[in-house]
Write a protein that holds these residues in place. Structure first.
Motif, PDB file in Angstrom:
ATOM      1  N   SER A 114       0.793  -1.222   0.039  1.00 19.52           N
ATOM      2  CA  SER A 114       0.045  -0.043  -0.143  1.00 19.52           C
ATOM      3  C   SER A 114       0.863   1.268  -0.053  1.00 19.52           C
ATOM      4  CB  SER A 114      -0.773   0.041   1.125  1.00 19.52           C
ATOM      5  OG  SER A 114      -0.092   0.239   2.365  1.00 19.52           O
ATOM      6  N   ASP A 115       0.385   2.422  -0.437  1.00 14.42           N
ATOM      7  CA  ASP A 115       0.988   3.524  -0.506  1.00 14.42           C
ATOM      8  C   ASP A 115       1.539   3.949   1.012  1.00 14.42           C
ATOM      9  OD1 ASP A 115       0.957   3.697  -3.379  1.00 14.42           O
ATOM     10  OD2 ASP A 115      -0.300   5.473  -3.324  1.00 14.42           O
ATOM     11  N   GLU A 116       0.581   3.737   1.924  1.00 10.97           N
ATOM     12  CA  GLU A 116       0.821   3.849   3.342  1.00 10.97           C
ATOM     13  C   GLU A 116       2.088   3.314   3.811  1.00 10.97           C
ATOM     14  OE1 GLU A 116      -3.188   5.078   2.129  1.00 10.97           O
ATOM     15  OE2 GLU A 116      -2.050   2.923   2.096  1.00 10.97           O
ATOM     16  N   VAL A 117       2.182   2.170   3.473  1.00 13.29           N
ATOM     17  CA  VAL A 117       3.347   1.161   4.024  1.00 13.29           C
ATOM     18  C   VAL A 117       4.780   1.780   3.291  1.00 13.29           C
ATOM     19  CG1 VAL A 117       4.599  -0.743   3.801  1.00 13.29           C
ATOM     20  CG2 VAL A 117       2.322  -0.727   4.377  1.00 13.29           C
ATOM     21  N   ILE A 118       4.706   2.105   1.973  1.00  9.08           N
ATOM     22  CA  ILE A 118       5.771   2.689   1.040  1.00  9.08           C
ATOM     23  C   ILE A 118       6.212   3.949   1.809  1.00  9.08           C
ATOM     24  CG2 ILE A 118       6.616   3.005  -1.173  1.00  9.08           C
ATOM     25  CD1 ILE A 118       4.891   1.022  -2.078  1.00  9.08           C
TER      26      ILE A 118
ATOM     27  N   LEU B 289      13.779   9.306  -1.201  1.00  5.41           N
ATOM     28  CA  LEU B 289      12.483   9.994  -0.550  1.00  5.41           C
ATOM     29  C   LEU B 289      11.200   9.235  -0.875  1.00  5.41           C
ATOM     30  CD1 LEU B 289      13.495  13.833  -1.493  1.00  5.41           C
ATOM     31  CD2 LEU B 289      13.471  12.492   0.760  1.00  5.41           C
ATOM     32  N   GLY B 290      11.087   8.365  -2.088  1.00  8.17           N
ATOM     33  CA  GLY B 290      10.257   7.778  -2.298  1.00  8.17           C
ATOM     34  C   GLY B 290       8.750   8.457  -2.315  1.00  8.17           C
ATOM     35  N   LEU B 291       7.937   7.970  -1.670  1.00  8.87           N
ATOM     36  CA  LEU B 291       6.537   8.667  -1.815  1.00  8.87           C
ATOM     37  C   LEU B 291       6.454   9.864  -0.987  1.00  8.87           C
ATOM     38  CD1 LEU B 291       4.019   5.609  -2.174  1.00  8.87           C
ATOM     39  CD2 LEU B 291       4.815   6.983  -3.651  1.00  8.87           C
ATOM     40  N   THR B 292       7.424  10.348   0.013  1.00  6.89           N
ATOM     41  CA  THR B 292       7.502  11.419   0.622  1.00  6.89           C
ATOM     42  C   THR B 292       7.755  12.690  -0.334  1.00  6.89           C
ATOM     43  OG1 THR B 292       9.637  11.415   1.281  1.00  6.89           O
ATOM     44  CG2 THR B 292       8.163  10.348   2.623  1.00  6.89           C
ATOM     45  N   LEU B 293       8.125  12.548  -1.455  1.00 11.66           N
ATOM     46  CA  LEU B 293       8.325  13.474  -2.289  1.00 11.66           C
ATOM     47  C   LEU B 293       7.358  13.837  -3.157  1.00 11.66           C
ATOM     48  CD1 LEU B 293      10.525  15.425  -3.701  1.00 11.66           C
ATOM     49  CD2 LEU B 293      11.068  13.656  -5.397  1.00 11.66           C
ATOM     50  N   HIS B 294       6.805  15.082  -2.940  1.00 13.01           N
ATOM     51  CA  HIS B 294       5.571  15.566  -3.571  1.00 13.01           C
ATOM     52  C   HIS B 294       5.866  16.818  -4.436  1.00 13.01           C
ATOM     53  CE1 HIS B 294       2.525  13.154  -1.358  1.00 13.01           C
ATOM     54  NE2 HIS B 294       3.604  13.167  -0.312  1.00 13.01           N
ATOM     55  N   LEU B 295       5.461  16.832  -5.733  1.00 11.35           N
ATOM     56  CA  LEU B 295       5.831  18.076  -6.596  1.00 11.35           C
ATOM     57  C   LEU B 295       4.361  18.407  -6.895  1.00 11.35           C
ATOM     58  CD1 LEU B 295       8.748  16.614  -8.871  1.00 11.35           C
ATOM     59  CD2 LEU B 295       8.880  18.202  -6.764  1.00 11.35           C
ATOM     60  N   GLY B 296       3.716  19.401  -6.540  1.00 13.23           N
ATOM     61  CA  GLY B 296       2.377  19.977  -6.782  1.00 13.23           C
ATOM     62  C   GLY B 296       1.421  18.826  -6.649  1.00 13.23           C
ATOM     63  N   GLY B 297       1.528  17.895  -5.800  1.00 12.23           N
ATOM     64  CA  GLY B 297       0.555  16.667  -5.485  1.00 12.23           C
ATOM     65  C   GLY B 297       0.825  15.466  -6.333  1.00 12.23           C
TER      66      GLY B 297
ATOM     67  N   HIS C  59       5.805   7.188  -8.220  1.00 11.20           N
ATOM     68  CA  HIS C  59       4.880   6.249  -8.775  1.00 11.20           C
ATOM     69  C   HIS C  59       5.233   6.054 -10.081  1.00 11.20           C
ATOM     70  CE1 HIS C  59       1.902   6.186  -5.799  1.00 11.20           C
ATOM     71  NE2 HIS C  59       1.454   7.203  -5.959  1.00 11.20           N
ATOM     72  N   LEU C  60       6.311   6.796 -11.022  1.00 13.72           N
ATOM     73  CA  LEU C  60       6.567   6.432 -12.249  1.00 13.72           C
ATOM     74  C   LEU C  60       7.353   5.194 -12.307  1.00 13.72           C
ATOM     75  CD1 LEU C  60       7.994   9.866 -13.535  1.00 13.72           C
ATOM     76  CD2 LEU C  60       5.955   8.506 -14.383  1.00 13.72           C
ATOM     77  N   LEU C  61       8.287   4.967 -11.142  1.00 11.84           N
ATOM     78  CA  LEU C  61       9.015   3.752 -11.059  1.00 11.84           C
ATOM     79  C   LEU C  61       8.276   2.491 -10.786  1.00 11.84           C
ATOM     80  CD1 LEU C  61      11.967   4.584  -8.821  1.00 11.84           C
ATOM     81  CD2 LEU C  61      11.809   4.378 -11.242  1.00 11.84           C
ATOM     82  N   GLN C  62       6.988   2.965  -9.990  1.00 13.05           N
ATOM     83  CA  GLN C  62       6.070   1.581  -9.612  1.00 13.05           C
ATOM     84  C   GLN C  62       5.359   1.406 -10.844  1.00 13.05           C
ATOM     85  OE1 GLN C  62       4.199   3.704  -6.416  1.00 13.05           O
ATOM     86  NE2 GLN C  62       4.849   2.094  -5.070  1.00 13.05           N
ATOM     87  N   ASP C  63       5.024   2.214 -11.583  1.00  9.70           N
ATOM     88  CA  ASP C  63       4.179   1.925 -12.965  1.00  9.70           C
ATOM     89  C   ASP C  63       4.958   1.443 -14.183  1.00  9.70           C
ATOM     90  OD1 ASP C  63       2.049   2.845 -11.530  1.00  9.70           O
ATOM     91  OD2 ASP C  63       2.091   4.764 -12.343  1.00  9.70           O
ATOM     92  N   PHE C  64       6.265   1.715 -14.222  1.00  3.01           N
ATOM     93  CA  PHE C  64       6.878   1.430 -15.298  1.00  3.01           C
ATOM     94  C   PHE C  64       8.353   0.485 -15.285  1.00  3.01           C
ATOM     95  CE2 PHE C  64       4.595   5.519 -16.301  1.00  3.01           C
ATOM     96  CZ  PHE C  64       4.104   5.089 -17.553  1.00  3.01           C
ATOM     97  N   VAL C  65       8.764   0.465 -14.052  1.00  2.00           N
ATOM     98  CA  VAL C  65       9.917  -0.370 -14.003  1.00  2.00           C
ATOM     99  C   VAL C  65       9.307  -1.681 -13.302  1.00  2.00           C
ATOM    100  CG1 VAL C  65      12.199  -0.344 -13.029  1.00  2.00           C
ATOM    101  CG2 VAL C  65      11.367   1.824 -13.455  1.00  2.00           C
TER     102      VAL C  65
END
Length: 568
Positions: free
Chosen positions: A257-261, A355-363, A368-374
């Protein structure tokens, strides 16, 4: 006698320092394992179990390699965590020759730390650094803060393939006479990285492979370069890809889950926190050491030398460009610039990726790009581990700073050695915490190993009690039981791993309340033939012995356990 950078120096200094960094392990090689900064011995025991399962399967030509006897009846249970096949392949003959798996595991641990230093020194020398500072860079690599923090997690200490991969990439990029050999080494070290730590393999694809693109020149599109890449890819496809694909199929349906990551992603403040076990903790006012952060501070010495090395490289941006037409854009100058950018970008990118999912750029969350494409990133839960790649690049940059000191005069050489010694002391955690491993076969395992006693050739066991909660420390006893059951090839519905199968997740909360309606039916559905029950738990659990006596037959009473057999 000249030892700086010599073979004798490498053979003596790095193994000796490995013993120092893990002290007092060297005094207890036969019966204790290190668990470093871990809160419990769970992971240390689990890693020994992993190595021993590799040894067991090697003796059977790796038949049913993925079907480890945990989480019964889940297929492919060994693929739910780091299988460490190459490390296991090194461990197996050592365990057979010594007859002592604890000794074999400790020899592997010390060898890994020594190789970390040797590999970093090799990279430094190939970057043009003199022998002495190259050896010192290797010392820094042995004492990487991330490795010190993860001393109890064997696969996370294996960073020498990363140094050797970077070294091979840089040599291949130069297009000299060793280009084809370097291409072979790229394939080899990518494979070794995946086969020792799948996490690091995936990280390297992004955090090393990505920055490596800046090394490319116009000549990279030539046929020879494409053949080189084909050779590297072919080596990986033959040696590591079958393991990677097989494990990927096993874990394909597992998602974090996003919360765990996000909880296991670094925060900016983590890079200014040193592990409280380190000797330098609490010394510098701007470096925290509280337990509320991931300790990702690379150490004052490594960070300082790395930044100095980067500055020196930038200042020398155009050094040596002496084309006859006076141009500053010679091939050598361009190549040096690319190397500077590669090393600097690698260090910076690794920190950003941590920084993983703690990095936000305007929301938007770039991770997520790594999760979706790698492939593989969807099931990874700990982006903060990217930090180790940053430390690897920092060592390479620090080598240039050490080299600049080294070339001054003899007195400054002593200063360089002293600085590195302080860096090791700052992040070192010695004396390293150890735990004893009882290698004697317990009475319950000996009884179940006798098929006549067990009444079946394939007993399936449930260990009671189940862990009381989901924390790593709660699975300490489970890891102990896994090790004890392995020699007798006893399958169990219990288990510990990086991922937990659905069948176990459904069973565990019910068994925590045992005895309760429905629990025994769930055990029967999973093929359990025997319960191995802790006697102290029975005494504290009101009504448990009466319930068990009603549902099962008491068939064995041991020193601290009772065995109940199913009546079906």
């Amino acid at each position: 006698m000249r030892i700086w950078g010599s073979r004798r120096g490498i053979n003596l200094i790095y193994p000796a320092l490995a013993a120092v960094l893990t002290w007092p392990l060297a005094a207890h090689l036969t019966d204790r394992l290190a668990y470093g900064t871990e809160d419990a011995t769970t992971v240390g025991q689990f890693n020994l179990w992993t190595l021993r399962w590799n040894q067991d399967r090697a003796g059977h030509l790796f038949a049913h390699y993925w079907d480890a006897p945990i989480f019964h009846p889940t297929a492919g249970a060994f693929g739910l965590s780091e299988p460490q096949p190459l490390t296991g392949l090194v461990f197996a003959p050592l365990a057979w020759l010594t007859g002592n798996p604890v000794l074999a595991a400790n020899l592997v641990t010390l060898a890994i730390l020594a190789l970390n230093g040797w590999a970093a020194a090799r990279l430094a020398r190939h970057l043009g650094v003199a022998d002495g500072p190259a050896l010192l860079a290797g010392v820094l690599a042995q004492a990487l803060p991330f490795v010190m923090n993860q001393m109890g997690v064997l696969q996370l200490t294996v960073v020498f393939p990363l140094f050797l991969l970077i070294d091979a990439i840089l040599r291949w990029a130069r297009a000299d006479t060793e280009r084809r050999r370097a291409a072979v080494e790229v394939g080899v070290w990518v494979s070794v990285t995946f086969l020792t730590c799948g996490y690091y393999g995936l990280f390297a694809v992004v955090a090393v492979g990505g920055p490596a693109l800046v090394l490319g020149g116009r000549g990279w599109v030539r046929r020879e370069r494409l053949v080189d890449l084909g050779i590297a890819a072919g080596i990986f496809a033959v040696t590591a890809l079958p393991i990677v694909v097989a494990q990927g199929r096993i874990t394909d349906d597992y998602h974090r889950s996003d919360e765990v990551i996000e909880g296991l992603s670094a925060e900016a403040g983590d890079f200014w926190h040193l592990d409280p076990h380190a000797h330098g903790a609490g010394f510098l006012p701007w470096v925290g050491d509280d337990a509320g952060h991931q300790p990702l501070y690379p150490g004052t010495v490594l960070l300082g030398l790395g930044l100095v090395g980067l500055v020196l490289l930038v200042l020398r941006w155009d050094d040596g460009s002496d084309d006859s037409d006076g141009s500053d854009d010679s091939d050598g100058s361009r190549q040096r610039r690319r190397i500077v950018i590669f090393l600097g970008l690698g260090a910076a990118l690794a920190r950003v990726l941590a920084l993983g999912l703690t990095l936000h750029l305007g929301g938007w969350q770039p991770y997520h790009l790594l999760q979706d494409f790698v492939p593989g990133f969807a099931s990874l839960r700990s982006p903060f581990r990217f930090a180790v790649i940053g430390e690897v690049f920092l060592v390479a940059l620090a080598a240039f700073a050490l080299d600049a000191l080294w070339r001054k005069h003899a007195g400054v050489k002593v200063v360089a050695v002293a600085i590195v010694a302080l860096g090791v002391l700052e992040v070192g955690i010695m004396p390293v915490r150890l735990f004893s491993v009882d290698q004697a076969t317990p009475d319950w395992a000996d009884w179940l190993g006798d098929k006549e006693h067990a009444g079946t050739d394939n007993p399936v066991v449930a260990f009671l009690p189940f862990p009381p909660h989901n924390g790593v420390a709660a699975y300490e006893e489970t890891a102990t039981r896994m090790l004890q059951a392995l020699d007798e090839h006893i399958a169990t519905v219990n288990g510990y791993s990086g991922l937990f199968p659905t069948q176990y997740d459904e069973l565990e909360p019910v068994m925590r309340l045992y005895p309760t309606d429905g629990a025994d039916d769930m055990l029967a559905d999973r093929g359990v033939t025997h319960l191995v029950v802790d006697e102290a738990w029975l005494q504290d659990r009101a009504g448990a012995r009466e319930w068990l006596s009603y549902e099962y037959d008491l068939v064995f009473t041991g020193e601290d356990t009772e065995i109940y057999a199913s009546r079906d």
